[in-house]
Write an enzyme that holds these catalytic residues in place. Structure first.
Site, PDB file in Angstrom:
ATOM      1  N   MET A  28      -3.387  16.080  49.261  1.00  0.00           N
ATOM      2  CA  MET A  28      -3.351  14.990  50.254  1.00  0.00           C
ATOM      3  C   MET A  28      -4.377  15.310  51.328  1.00  0.00           C
ATOM      4  O   MET A  28      -4.579  16.480  51.667  1.00  0.00           O
ATOM      5  CB  MET A  28      -1.997  14.921  50.993  1.00  0.00           C
ATOM      6  CG  MET A  28      -0.781  14.883  50.128  1.00  0.00           C
ATOM      7  SD  MET A  28      -0.372  13.207  49.633  1.00  0.00           S
ATOM      8  CE  MET A  28       0.939  13.563  48.450  1.00  0.00           C
TER       9      MET A  28
ATOM     10  N   GLY B 186       1.230  20.909  46.681  1.00  0.00           N
ATOM     11  CA  GLY B 186       0.716  21.663  45.538  1.00  0.00           C
ATOM     12  C   GLY B 186      -0.552  22.427  45.903  1.00  0.00           C
ATOM     13  O   GLY B 186      -0.642  23.649  45.718  1.00  0.00           O
ATOM     14  N   ALA B 187      -1.522  21.694  46.435  1.00  0.00           N
ATOM     15  CA  ALA B 187      -2.797  22.331  46.778  1.00  0.00           C
ATOM     16  C   ALA B 187      -2.596  23.399  47.850  1.00  0.00           C
ATOM     17  O   ALA B 187      -3.211  24.473  47.803  1.00  0.00           O
ATOM     18  CB  ALA B 187      -3.790  21.276  47.248  1.00  0.00           C
TER      19      ALA B 187
ATOM     20  N   ASN C 221      13.781  24.128  51.429  1.00  0.00           N
ATOM     21  CA  ASN C 221      14.116  24.367  52.837  1.00  0.00           C
ATOM     22  C   ASN C 221      15.485  23.749  53.153  1.00  0.00           C
ATOM     23  O   ASN C 221      16.145  23.188  52.277  1.00  0.00           O
ATOM     24  CB  ASN C 221      12.994  23.878  53.758  1.00  0.00           C
ATOM     25  CG  ASN C 221      12.859  22.355  53.774  1.00  0.00           C
ATOM     26  OD1 ASN C 221      13.749  21.622  53.356  1.00  0.00           O
ATOM     27  ND2 ASN C 221      11.733  21.869  54.277  1.00  0.00           N
TER      28      ASN C 221
ATOM     29  N   GLY D  75      13.949  33.101  58.573  1.00  0.00           N
ATOM     30  CA  GLY D  75      13.565  33.716  57.292  1.00  0.00           C
ATOM     31  C   GLY D  75      14.097  32.930  56.114  1.00  0.00           C
ATOM     32  O   GLY D  75      13.927  31.718  56.034  1.00  0.00           O
TER      33      GLY D  75
ATOM     34  N   THR E  12      13.098  37.238  59.376  1.00  0.00           N
ATOM     35  CA  THR E  12      11.664  37.390  59.644  1.00  0.00           C
ATOM     36  C   THR E  12      11.426  37.602  61.131  1.00  0.00           C
ATOM     37  O   THR E  12      12.328  37.445  61.950  1.00  0.00           O
ATOM     38  CB  THR E  12      10.881  36.160  59.117  1.00  0.00           C
ATOM     39  OG1 THR E  12       9.492  36.447  59.141  1.00  0.00           O
ATOM     40  CG2 THR E  12      11.137  34.898  59.938  1.00  0.00           C
TER      41      THR E  12
ATOM     42  N   THR F   1       3.637  22.848  60.150  1.00  0.00           N
ATOM     43  CA  THR F   1       3.250  22.096  58.944  1.00  0.00           C
ATOM     44  C   THR F   1       2.708  23.053  57.881  1.00  0.00           C
ATOM     45  O   THR F   1       1.789  23.823  58.144  1.00  0.00           O
ATOM     46  CB  THR F   1       2.160  21.051  59.263  1.00  0.00           C
ATOM     47  OG1 THR F   1       2.524  20.357  60.448  1.00  0.00           O
ATOM     48  CG2 THR F   1       1.986  20.069  58.118  1.00  0.00           C
TER      49      THR F   1
ATOM     50  N   ASP G 281       4.825  25.917  52.364  1.00  0.00           N
ATOM     51  CA  ASP G 281       3.835  26.032  51.277  1.00  0.00           C
ATOM     52  C   ASP G 281       3.150  27.394  51.309  1.00  0.00           C
ATOM     53  O   ASP G 281       2.864  27.984  50.262  1.00  0.00           O
ATOM     54  CB  ASP G 281       2.783  24.921  51.394  1.00  0.00           C
ATOM     55  CG  ASP G 281       3.410  23.541  51.301  1.00  0.00           C
ATOM     56  OD1 ASP G 281       4.459  23.412  50.645  1.00  0.00           O
ATOM     57  OD2 ASP G 281       2.856  22.603  51.897  1.00  0.00           O
TER      58      ASP G 281
ATOM     59  N   GLY H 125      -2.724  22.911  62.146  1.00  0.00           N
ATOM     60  CA  GLY H 125      -3.259  22.505  60.847  1.00  0.00           C
ATOM     61  C   GLY H 125      -2.452  23.105  59.712  1.00  0.00           C
ATOM     62  O   GLY H 125      -1.571  23.949  59.931  1.00  0.00           O
TER      63      GLY H 125
END
Ligand code: RIB
Length: 310
Positions: A13, A43-44, A187, A228, A244, A253, A257, A294
């Site tokens: 995206m 995914g990316a 999550n 965590g 964590t 954001t 991932d 970002g």
């Protein structure tokens, strides 16, 4: 062609990000502080994080034949990700995500998947030799679910470890997703959509994990943001909390991932490491990502990380 150890079947995206102090109310217009575009898609993102840690990767995905799509292909090249299986659809736009990040670093995301939904079983068949030779195959739910399920089946049948991130979550997920997943990683909000169990603490996450194991996966990981994650597996039905480091988050954001990409890297390259240790390291890497704005732009590179992570 080098063999990919981590294969991702999933989305790309273009992230269109606005930073604001708070969310607007319905019908209200507010001033934001900053706007930027970036490379995203779960995914990316996961593939890029694995690649930045040093994994040999392959990305199986679809973008549009538009400027976002061409730019995305360049982004894969810059991250050392082969583009052999990055298709370009003639008749759909590259996926886009409208993202608002508020003053606490929380994100609110709407995706329009576009070309991602044109990834099909034929694309998987063309990449079958890569999927079945990988160490780990990762997928999510930003492409057509039946395509993700077929990728899981292909990998699982070929003896490849499968890591499934059911995001965005579906209430009516095909039960086969569980049986073809070695590890499911979700999550808190995804956990609630999947199981109906609200997650407010590690004990709740443990209950979710056990519910997911009952559906057929071997290991369940529930991420808890600053707390965590919790892991539970069929080997020992006792949920374990992996905490964590506390940090000040500016933009969360893609943190999930970064975590999944890092976990895929450790599963592929350090298979003898105890899973809890892999999760501790993946937690640490995700923690770095929340300290910059970002999505992929906040993901760390191996050279900038403490070397005891490797
Ligand atoms: O997980 C974060 C990602 O979700 C963003 O990059 C956005 O593109 C959406 O896919």
């Amino acid at each position: 062609m080098a063999v990919a150890e981590v294969v991702v079947v999933g989305s790309c995206m273009t992230d269109l990000v606005s930073l604001t102090r708070r969310l607007p109310k319905p019908g209200e217009t507010i001033h934001g502080q900053k706007f930027f575009t970036g490379y995203g898609g779960k995914g990316a993102n996961q593939c890029v994080q694995a690649a930045r840690l040093g994994a040999k990767t392959s990305m199986i995905c679809k973008v549009g034949k538009d400027s976002f799509g061409y730019d995305y292909i360049e982004n894969f090249k810059k991250n050392g990700i082969p583009i052999e299986f990055v298709g370009q659809a003639e008749d759909a736009a590259t996926g886009a995500a409208s993202i608002i990040v508020n003053g606490e670093g929380q994100n609110f995301i709407v995706i329009v998947a576009g070309a991602n939904l044109l990834l099909d079983i034929g694309d998987l068949k063309r990449a079958a030799h890569v999927i079945t030779r990988a160490k780990v195959m990762v997928c999510q739910l930003e492409v057509t679910p039946s395509v993700s399920l077929e990728a899981l089946k292909m990998a699982h049948t070929g003896g490849v470890k499968t890591l499934f991130n059911p995001a965005p979550a579906l209430t009516d997920l095909d039960p086969q997703f569980y049986t073809y997943s070695d590890i499911i990683c979700c999550n808190e909000s995804e956990a609630e959509i999947l199981t109906g169990i609200a997650v407010g603490n590690p004990e709740d996450a443990g209950r979710v994990g056990l519910a997911l194991l009952e559906r057929g996966c071997k290991t369940a990981v529930v991420t808890l943001g600053p707390e965590g994650c919790v892991v539970v597996s069929t080997k020992e039905l006792i949920p374990k909390h992996v905490p964590t480091k506390k940090v000040t988050a500016v933009d969360t954001t893609g943190a999930g991932d970064s975590f999944v990409g890092a976990l895929a890297f450790y599963l592929a390259y350090y298979p003898a490491l105890p899973l809890e240790e892999m999760l501790r390291k993946a937690n640490f890497i995700a923690t770095i990502s929340v300290q910059a704005t970002g999505t992929q732009s906040s993901f760390p590179y191996r050279k900038d990380l403490p070397q005891d992570l490797f």
